[in-house]
Design an enzyme around this catalytic site. Structure first.
Site, PDB file in Angstrom:
ATOM      1  N   HIS A 167      34.629  42.981  38.470  1.00 53.23           N
ATOM      2  CA  HIS A 167      34.293  41.659  37.955  1.00 53.23           C
ATOM      3  C   HIS A 167      33.129  41.317  38.104  1.00 53.23           C
ATOM      4  CE1 HIS A 167      39.218  39.972  38.249  1.00 53.23           C
ATOM      5  NE2 HIS A 167      38.823  40.999  37.400  1.00 53.23           N
ATOM      6  N   HIS A 209      41.352  40.559  29.349  1.00 51.80           N
ATOM      7  CA  HIS A 209      40.570  40.554  30.703  1.00 51.80           C
ATOM      8  C   HIS A 209      40.738  41.888  30.969  1.00 51.80           C
ATOM      9  CE1 HIS A 209      40.332  39.782  35.114  1.00 51.80           C
ATOM     10  NE2 HIS A 209      41.022  40.981  35.573  1.00 51.80           N
ATOM     11  N   ASP A 253      37.726  44.371  32.858  1.00 53.49           N
ATOM     12  CA  ASP A 253      37.647  45.204  33.857  1.00 53.49           C
ATOM     13  C   ASP A 253      36.950  46.501  33.454  1.00 53.49           C
ATOM     14  OD1 ASP A 253      39.249  43.779  35.700  1.00 53.49           O
ATOM     15  OD2 ASP A 253      41.090  44.818  34.775  1.00 53.49           O
ATOM     16  N   HIS A 282      41.916  50.592  35.976  1.00 53.44           N
ATOM     17  CA  HIS A 282      40.890  50.849  36.911  1.00 53.44           C
ATOM     18  C   HIS A 282      40.893  52.510  36.808  1.00 53.44           C
ATOM     19  CE1 HIS A 282      40.013  47.029  37.081  1.00 53.44           C
ATOM     20  NE2 HIS A 282      41.110  46.494  38.046  1.00 53.44           N
TER      21      HIS A 282
END
Length: 345
Positions: A121, A280, A284, A307
């Site tokens: 973030h 969101h 990321d 991720h």
């Protein structure tokens, strides 16, 4: 959460709270944007002043101190563990990422015990607000989660102000399509682009409250602040007990995460904006992609990506020099006499 913006040795009261920066696009006319003159955009930047805050780490539940400080040109984004005095700083680079299960975790190459988790973030805010160089000191193995988005980090950076340096900015240009695939149809891809970084995300969750969502945008400071910076991390209620049973998510709450139970959003105030989940995930990706070490000229497409796939994508790009190059430098303009952009704390 306590936040202490530090400007020339002066601080605001430690009990001041970080207010939401932008809760919707309609607020954009009331909030000064963190930008610089177009003729200086090919020069590197750093912060004008150090700034600090204190907050709870998402997984450990510990209070940690965070300080973001200016750095010289060509430093990049580097982390340092302030709870280990004298320990070296280390770069936030794709090949220093050692874990991607629940967050992006970066570590020192020579001493992997020096690690910092949940960097995505803050990295997103640094990328979107075009900060090339900064030293990030944290008093524990994880950044504070703050409100579960990049909003508070963006507020801190804007309070600190941006300083333009007399060194050309390097931009990585993607030359051909590079794609990696994961389980259940997940994939992430980088493609050549005419300008900047564009991103498109799609996701598909069993939980009815999430379902299938898509979001796309061209990355620039204004759109980041107006559309995605405030979109929070999210979790299924059924996963919380398991995470806590293995010693994780101890700092999680309805104040820093959206909790989903089937078709129900458990947060009393609900979502901040439609398609907050997809937004969101795009946030990321903005953070994870900045672990390439430079700004990107590329198009990013992700489906059910996270991720792990984001990091694998960068590793695949840099495994072959034919995939990328540094964009030819544009003529530079001296930053002498340039006044930095800053908002009041």
């Amino acid at each position: 959460m306590q936040v202490t913006p530090a400007h020339h040795g002066k601080s605001v009261p430690a009990d001041r709270k970080v207010r939401p920066l932008l809760s919707s696009a309609s607020d954009s006319t009331q909030t000064p944007l963190f930008s610089e003159r177009p003729d200086l955009k090919n020069l590197q930047t750093t912060l004008h002043s150090p700034i600090s805050c204190r907050g709870i780490a998402l997984h450990s539940g510990l209070d940690v101190d965070l300080e973001i400080s200016p750095a010289e040109a060509d430093t990049g984004i580097r982390f340092q563990r302030s709870d280990y005095p004298g320990s070296p700083s280390f770069p936030a680079l794709y090949d220093r990422i050692i874990d991607t299960k629940l967050s992006t975790v970066v570590a020192c190459k020579d001493d992997p015990s020096l690690r910092v988790a949940t960097i995505e973030h803050l990295m997103a805010a640094l990328n979107a607000l075009e900060i090339d160089n900064a030293l990030i000191s944290v008093s524990g193995p994880e950044l504070p989660v703050l409100d579960g988005s990049a909003d508070a980090f963006a507020f801190l950076l804007r309070c600190a102000g941006k300083k333009t340096l007399n060194t050309p900015r390097k931009i990585i240009e993607i030359l051909r399509n590079v794609r990696v695939e994961g389980d259940n149809g997940a994939f992430a891809e980088l493609r050549p682009a005419q300008r900047g970084l564009s991103l498109a995300i799609s996701l598909n969750f069993d939980a009815e409250a999430i379902g299938c969502q898509r979001y796309a945008m061209q990355l620039d400071p204004a759109r980041f602040l107006e559309e995605v910076s405030f979109c929070r991390t999210f979790v299924n209620r059924k996963d919380i007990e398991y995470l806590q049973s293995i010693g994780l998510a101890r700092g999680g709450s309805l104040d820093n995460a959206v909790v989903v139970d089937g078709k129900t959003i458990l947060n009393p105030a609900g979502l901040k904006i439609e398609r907050e989940f997809a937004r969101h995930k795009l946030l990321d990706a903005i953070g994870d992609l900045y672990c390439c070490g430079y700004r990107l000229k590329a198009g990013f497409i992700g489906h059910k990506s996270g991720h792990k796939i984001n990091n694998e994508l960068l590793r695949s790009v840099f495994s072959d020099q034919k995939n990328w190059r540094f964009e030819a430098e544009a003529p530079t303009v001296s930053a002498r006499g340039h006044r930095r952009t800053r908002v009041a704390a």
